[in-house]
Design a protein around this motif. Structure first.
Motif, mmCIF file in Angstrom:
data_model
loop_
_atom_site.group_PDB
_atom_site.id
_atom_site.type_symbol
_atom_site.label_atom_id
_atom_site.label_comp_id
_atom_site.label_asym_id
_atom_site.label_seq_id
_atom_site.Cartn_x
_atom_site.Cartn_y
_atom_site.Cartn_z
ATOM 1 N N TYR A 88 12.764 6.830 14.775
ATOM 2 C CA TYR A 88 14.099 6.563 14.253
ATOM 3 C C TYR A 88 14.852 7.847 13.892
ATOM 4 N N LEU A 89 14.220 8.987 14.126
ATOM 5 C CA LEU A 89 14.826 10.252 13.746
ATOM 6 C C LEU A 89 16.148 10.529 14.453
ATOM 7 N N PRO A 90 16.268 10.358 15.790
ATOM 8 C CA PRO A 90 17.551 10.676 16.429
ATOM 9 C C PRO A 90 18.720 9.908 15.826
ATOM 10 N N LEU A 91 18.545 8.613 15.590
ATOM 11 C CA LEU A 91 19.634 7.827 15.005
ATOM 12 C C LEU A 91 19.906 8.235 13.563
ATOM 13 N N LEU A 92 18.861 8.562 12.821
ATOM 14 C CA LEU A 92 19.051 9.002 11.444
ATOM 15 C C LEU A 92 19.799 10.331 11.407
ATOM 16 N N GLN A 93 19.420 11.264 12.276
ATOM 17 C CA GLN A 93 20.126 12.542 12.335
ATOM 18 C C GLN A 93 21.604 12.335 12.650
ATOM 19 N N LYS A 94 21.889 11.417 13.550
ATOM 20 C CA LYS A 94 23.280 11.119 13.896
ATOM 21 C C LYS A 94 24.047 10.620 12.671
ATOM 22 N N GLU A 95 23.427 9.743 11.900
ATOM 23 C CA GLU A 95 24.107 9.146 10.752
ATOM 24 C C GLU A 95 24.300 10.125 9.598
ATOM 25 N N ILE A 96 23.332 10.997 9.376
ATOM 26 C CA ILE A 96 23.461 11.926 8.254
ATOM 27 C C ILE A 96 24.249 13.169 8.650
ATOM 28 N N GLY A 97 24.554 13.297 9.941
ATOM 29 C CA GLY A 97 25.362 14.420 10.401
ATOM 30 C C GLY A 97 24.631 15.736 10.446
ATOM 31 N N SER A 98 23.352 15.698 10.776
ATOM 32 C CA SER A 98 22.564 16.920 10.850
ATOM 33 C C SER A 98 21.572 16.835 11.997
ATOM 34 N N ASP A 99 21.510 17.894 12.818
ATOM 35 C CA ASP A 99 20.504 17.932 13.874
ATOM 36 C C ASP A 99 19.309 18.787 13.462
ATOM 37 N N CYS A 100 19.225 19.112 12.171
ATOM 38 C CA CYS A 100 18.100 19.891 11.665
ATOM 39 C C CYS A 100 16.826 19.055 11.660
ATOM 40 N N ALA A 101 15.694 19.731 11.775
ATOM 41 C CA ALA A 101 14.408 19.052 11.793
ATOM 42 C C ALA A 101 14.093 18.470 10.418
ATOM 43 N N PRO A 102 13.266 17.426 10.371
ATOM 44 C CA PRO A 102 12.947 16.767 9.090
ATOM 45 C C PRO A 102 12.317 17.701 8.064
ATOM 46 N N GLY A 103 11.620 18.729 8.528
ATOM 47 C CA GLY A 103 10.947 19.631 7.607
ATOM 48 C C GLY A 103 11.808 20.778 7.134
ATOM 49 N N THR A 104 13.131 20.614 7.182
ATOM 50 C CA THR A 104 14.030 21.676 6.728
ATOM 51 C C THR A 104 14.810 21.238 5.498
ATOM 52 N N SER A 105 15.254 22.227 4.752
ATOM 53 C CA SER A 105 15.991 21.926 3.527
ATOM 54 C C SER A 105 17.340 21.282 3.809
ATOM 55 N N ASP A 106 18.010 21.707 4.889
ATOM 56 C CA ASP A 106 19.327 21.145 5.183
ATOM 57 C C ASP A 106 19.228 19.676 5.602
ATOM 58 N N PHE A 107 18.142 19.305 6.280
ATOM 59 C CA PHE A 107 17.947 17.889 6.605
ATOM 60 C C PHE A 107 17.809 17.088 5.315
ATOM 61 N N ALA A 108 17.006 17.574 4.378
ATOM 62 C CA ALA A 108 16.811 16.872 3.110
ATOM 63 C C ALA A 108 18.126 16.730 2.354
ATOM 64 N N ALA A 109 18.930 17.791 2.344
ATOM 65 C CA ALA A 109 20.214 17.732 1.649
ATOM 66 C C ALA A 109 21.146 16.727 2.309
ATOM 67 N N ALA A 110 21.195 16.736 3.645
ATOM 68 C CA ALA A 110 22.053 15.787 4.360
ATOM 69 C C ALA A 110 21.571 14.357 4.141
ATOM 70 N N LEU A 111 20.258 14.167 4.114
ATOM 71 C CA LEU A 111 19.706 12.836 3.868
ATOM 72 C C LEU A 111 20.067 12.356 2.466
ATOM 73 N N ALA A 112 20.024 13.260 1.494
ATOM 74 C CA ALA A 112 20.413 12.897 0.130
ATOM 75 C C ALA A 112 21.874 12.450 0.078
ATOM 76 N N GLY A 113 22.726 13.140 0.823
ATOM 77 C CA GLY A 113 24.130 12.746 0.873
ATOM 78 C C GLY A 113 24.305 11.347 1.447
#
Length: 277
Positions: free
Chosen positions: A55-80
């Protein structure tokens, strides 16, 4: 070869740097997501699965980040994303976040919302249906018809994918249709004969009855069908270049995804009529 490898490594390093701009604040969440994407044991659709990479590709699309799950920017975008939909902004992937993602995507499918209202759209008149050409049909399961406006959108989408993704252009099997318009009566008879549907409602009210749903070939595991729903099969499909391109670009042509089936996409109208998801 050496130059290409050096460029690839440099590009990967650049992406890692770009996606770690908030390292100190979200380091713990980044580490936890890097682990859980492989280790989470859960049952998002009633059957046990390991990890959430499917489900990662669709989640990345929704949170607006193509960063990998193990990165800080992915976590920040997911929090948003979590905060936007009323969840605690933990930056950690969890089943509650997945349920929101699933709901958001389902609400973009008019057919699903009609079923919520206990409505079943009528099939289009035959004059509104057009024939697929042979190169557009997948040999595994031939389909003949699609609503004309949807067929036009599909053709433009595939032409764009082939122009933009070398792997898709090189493999003409990718993005062929293995199910388009299905006559409601024939669909019900098939379900009754094969005994592989979820009940009468699904048999007589499939989104394929509208002529706006397409099942696209996005790859398959050896010895598994083009629409095999096992966790391994679906994860394999979502890692391929055709699916990843669709996630990012299908909205340009009016198509939205069904989260559970990587091959299933529904046309909901010209993008200007609904906005790009």
């Amino acid at each position: 070869m050496a130059a290409a490898l050096a460029w690839g490594l440099a590009n990967a390093a650049s992406a890692e740097t770009r996606c770690e701009t908030r390292r100190d604040q979200w380091a713990g969440q980044a580490f936890a997501n890097a682990v859980s994407i492989y280790s989470l044991e859960w049952s998002p659709f009633g059957r046990s699965e390991w990890g959430w990479g499917t489900y990662l590709p669709l989640l990345q699309k929704e949170i607006g980040s193509d960063c990998a799950p193990g990165t800080s920017d992915f976590a920040a975008a997911l929090a948003g994303f979590q905060i936007r939909y009323g969840l605690p902004g933990t930056g950690l992937f969890d089943p509650a976040t997945f349920d929101v993602l699933k709901g958001v995507l389902q609400e973009r499918r008019p057919f699903v919302m009609a079923r919520v209202r206990d409505e079943c759209p009528d099939p289009p008149p035959l004059r509104d249906l057009g024939y697929l050409e042979a190169p557009e049909e997948h040999a595994d399961r031939l389909t003949r018809l699609l609503r004309r406006d949807v067929l036009d959108a599909y053709r433009r989408m595939v032409a764009a994918a082939r122009a933009e993704v070398p792997e898709v252009n090189a493999d003409r099997e990718l993005l062929q249709i293995f199910s388009g318009f299905r006559d409601p009566e024939a669909d019900a008879a098939r379900c009754a004969t094969e005994r592989n549907c979820d009940g009468l409602r699904r048999a007589v009210c499939s989104p394929h009855r509208t002529g706006t749903a397409v099942d696209l070939y996005v790859g398959q595991l050896l010895d598994m069908g083009v629409d095999n729903t096992s966790a391994a099969s679906r994860q394999h499909m979502t890692q391929g270049p055709s699916y990843r391109w669709l996630v990012k670009n299908a909205g340009r042509f009016g198509f939205v995804p069904y989260l559970y089936e990587p091959w299933h996409w529904e046309w909901i109208g010209p993008p200007a009529s609904y906005g790009t998801p």
